[in-house]
Design a protein around this motif. Structure first.
Motif, PDB file in Angstrom:
ATOM      1  N   THR A  18      -1.577  -3.611  10.173  1.00  0.00           N
ATOM      2  CA  THR A  18      -1.061  -2.593   9.269  1.00  0.00           C
ATOM      3  C   THR A  18       0.148  -1.874   9.855  1.00  0.00           C
ATOM      4  O   THR A  18       1.111  -1.567   9.166  1.00  0.00           O
ATOM      5  CB  THR A  18      -2.163  -1.568   8.960  1.00  0.00           C
ATOM      6  N   LEU A  78     -13.746  -0.109   5.951  1.00  0.00           N
ATOM      7  CA  LEU A  78     -13.576  -0.690   7.284  1.00  0.00           C
ATOM      8  C   LEU A  78     -14.801  -0.468   8.170  1.00  0.00           C
ATOM      9  O   LEU A  78     -14.925  -1.089   9.218  1.00  0.00           O
ATOM     10  CB  LEU A  78     -12.343  -0.079   7.965  1.00  0.00           C
ATOM     11  N   GLN A 109       0.797  -1.225   0.000  1.00  0.00           N
ATOM     12  CA  GLN A 109       0.000   0.000   0.000  1.00  0.00           C
ATOM     13  C   GLN A 109       0.835   1.284   0.000  1.00  0.00           C
ATOM     14  O   GLN A 109       0.632   2.170   0.783  1.00  0.00           O
ATOM     15  CB  GLN A 109      -0.991   0.010   1.171  1.00  0.00           C
ATOM     16  N   LEU A 120      -1.720   7.609  11.482  1.00  0.00           N
ATOM     17  CA  LEU A 120      -2.100   6.254  11.871  1.00  0.00           C
ATOM     18  C   LEU A 120      -1.756   5.901  13.316  1.00  0.00           C
ATOM     19  O   LEU A 120      -2.605   5.354  14.034  1.00  0.00           O
ATOM     20  CB  LEU A 120      -1.468   5.230  10.913  1.00  0.00           C
ATOM     21  N   PHE A 163      -7.246  -4.550  12.676  1.00  0.00           N
ATOM     22  CA  PHE A 163      -6.753  -4.194  11.350  1.00  0.00           C
ATOM     23  C   PHE A 163      -5.492  -3.344  11.429  1.00  0.00           C
ATOM     24  O   PHE A 163      -4.490  -3.616  10.774  1.00  0.00           O
ATOM     25  CB  PHE A 163      -7.837  -3.449  10.579  1.00  0.00           C
ATOM     26  N   PHE A 164      -5.550  -2.324  12.273  1.00  0.00           N
ATOM     27  CA  PHE A 164      -4.392  -1.440  12.388  1.00  0.00           C
ATOM     28  C   PHE A 164      -3.206  -2.137  13.031  1.00  0.00           C
ATOM     29  O   PHE A 164      -2.066  -1.820  12.753  1.00  0.00           O
ATOM     30  CB  PHE A 164      -4.747  -0.179  13.170  1.00  0.00           C
ATOM     31  N   HIS A 182       7.335   0.896   5.095  1.00  0.00           N
ATOM     32  CA  HIS A 182       6.391   0.959   3.985  1.00  0.00           C
ATOM     33  C   HIS A 182       6.769   1.901   2.863  1.00  0.00           C
ATOM     34  O   HIS A 182       6.149   1.874   1.811  1.00  0.00           O
ATOM     35  CB  HIS A 182       5.008   1.322   4.508  1.00  0.00           C
ATOM     36  N   TYR A 221      -8.428   4.495   2.624  1.00  0.00           N
ATOM     37  CA  TYR A 221      -7.282   4.028   1.843  1.00  0.00           C
ATOM     38  C   TYR A 221      -7.019   2.552   2.099  1.00  0.00           C
ATOM     39  O   TYR A 221      -6.384   1.861   1.318  1.00  0.00           O
ATOM     40  CB  TYR A 221      -6.018   4.825   2.180  1.00  0.00           C
ATOM     41  N   PHE A 222      -7.525   2.062   3.209  1.00  0.00           N
ATOM     42  CA  PHE A 222      -7.295   0.661   3.556  1.00  0.00           C
ATOM     43  C   PHE A 222      -8.493  -0.211   3.201  1.00  0.00           C
ATOM     44  O   PHE A 222      -8.536  -1.391   3.526  1.00  0.00           O
ATOM     45  CB  PHE A 222      -6.978   0.532   5.042  1.00  0.00           C
ATOM     46  N   ILE A 250      -0.530   5.173   0.034  1.00  0.00           N
ATOM     47  CA  ILE A 250      -1.093   5.910   1.155  1.00  0.00           C
ATOM     48  C   ILE A 250      -0.348   7.215   1.361  1.00  0.00           C
ATOM     49  O   ILE A 250       0.864   7.229   1.476  1.00  0.00           O
ATOM     50  CB  ILE A 250      -1.045   5.044   2.422  1.00  0.00           C
TER      51      ILE A 250
END
Lengths: 212, 212
Positions: free
Chosen positions: A77, A58, A3, A14, A73-74, B205, A54-55, A6
């Motif tokens: 990530t 959710l 990704q 984040l 999820f985070f 990333h 962007y993910f 982003i």
DNA sequence: CATAAGTCGTGATTAATTTCACAATAGTAT
DNA sequence: ATACTATTGTGAAATTAATCACGACTTATG
């Protein structure tokens, strides 16, 4: 590494989102809307929704976001499961602050060693982190890839060179010096004096409202 | 308050420029080009020229900028002559770092008092700055308009409310809490844990090159 | 079930910032 | 003087980020 699209502005928010979601989770909240989160982190709700989007999708329309799901999820990530080891260079007041703090809660980073040029400090141990003499840098650093620089500006260049030779990849620089590194190394500068001066400048020249 | 049209991004870089110009001046350099300055502060040279141009034509084509002239100009613009008094709340490790530092060189800000809830710390004095017990906040703060918050997150809201009632105008918040204030009060957040996490995220990333 | 209220995801828009690129000009050298 | 070189200041373009605004969908309620 998928990704990479982003936006950097999003990426910087984040960790903030993550921490507040964690708080909510501890408080036992099961769901949260972008509006509520907005009030907590002081970021516009549309920006939050955009950031999350962007993910992927959710949330649920008319409902909001499920805290636990989002958190899980985070966690993935942000690589929260995998701890990144960090070395701290310079055990002065600021360095000590980091060591005592050591990002204890919900964090994927850990200071595993510190260095100082003062022999009376090295050989010691603050907050469970061993302190070595700076001369041992090359021997001790192993495969630590991230360093926090809390040393006097005059030493910044020399230490940076040594860190680069040790294969460091990222530096969080609290020194007022703007250090030079090869292109592939990432440096984030946090300049406390500049931050304070900037705040004062804004106070005098930018009349009320509008947060940073 | 005339030049309110200066972009915020530019305003945030001004203190940085100022410090480096000061360095150059001490080194005895009489002139500097945007290219040289760019290498020193790690900001694109076109951005520097653009930033300066908001204040008018400060340089000379084919020559560059006269260090002393530029410095004098920024001194006025950044109100370097007039010292802004600052109160520090929380004399832990981080707070102590600020007190010892106290922005000694080329700076227009000065911490004039500090507060802590620990009685063994108050009544003391670090780096020439008197430390009072937090209970005395309202009595002692006088007309200080800027505060640095280096306290535990759990105390952030309470202290903030009291500061607001004292007529504070700007807060530099090192607490992980995102504090709520009336609209006319400016808060800048510096979240050390978030900064470190963001750096780590970028490392993993965002493949090499491109500084923040 | 039908209606109302709430909230997301996102196309479109606007705003902010950075970067390119070059004409104009100042200094330097011969 | 003339040619050469360096460097600014800035219009225009590109990039990046924030915000608006609304259709679609979910949940709650009577």
């Amino acid at each position: 590494m998928e990704q990479s699209k982003i936006p950097q502005a999003t990426a910087k928010r984040l960790p903030l989102y993550y921490r507040f979601l964690n708080n909510l989770n501890h408080q036992g909240k099961a769901r949260v809307s972008s509006k509520e989160l907005s009030e907590a982190v002081k970021v516009d709700s549309a920006t939050i929704r955009r950031d999350f989007s962007y993910f992927g999708a959710l949330g649920k329309k008319g409902y909001g976001y499920n805290v636990e799901y989002l958190l899980g999820f985070f966690r993935k990530t942000l690589d929260q499961d995998e701890v990144t080891e960090v070395a701290l260079i310079g055990v002065g007041n600021l360095g000590t602050a980091f060591l005592n703090y050591n990002f204890t809660k919900n964090n994927n980073t850990k200071i595993v060693m510190a260095f100082d040029s003062d022999p009376s400090k090295s050989e010691g141990n603050v907050g469970g982190v061993p302190i070595y003499h700076i001369a041992e840098l090359e021997d001790r650093i192993g495969d630590v890839k991230v360093a926090i620089l809390t040393i006097p500006a005059s030493e910044a260049d020399g230490i940076t060179t040594r860190l680069v030779d040790c294969g460091i990849e990222g530096i969080l620089n609290f020194t007022p010096a703007r250090i030079s590194v090869p292109e592939h190394i990432r440096v984030h500068h946090i300049d406390l004096a500049v931050e304070l001066q900037a705040l004062v400048y804004f106070l005098k020249h930018y009349p009320l409202d509008e947060g940073l």
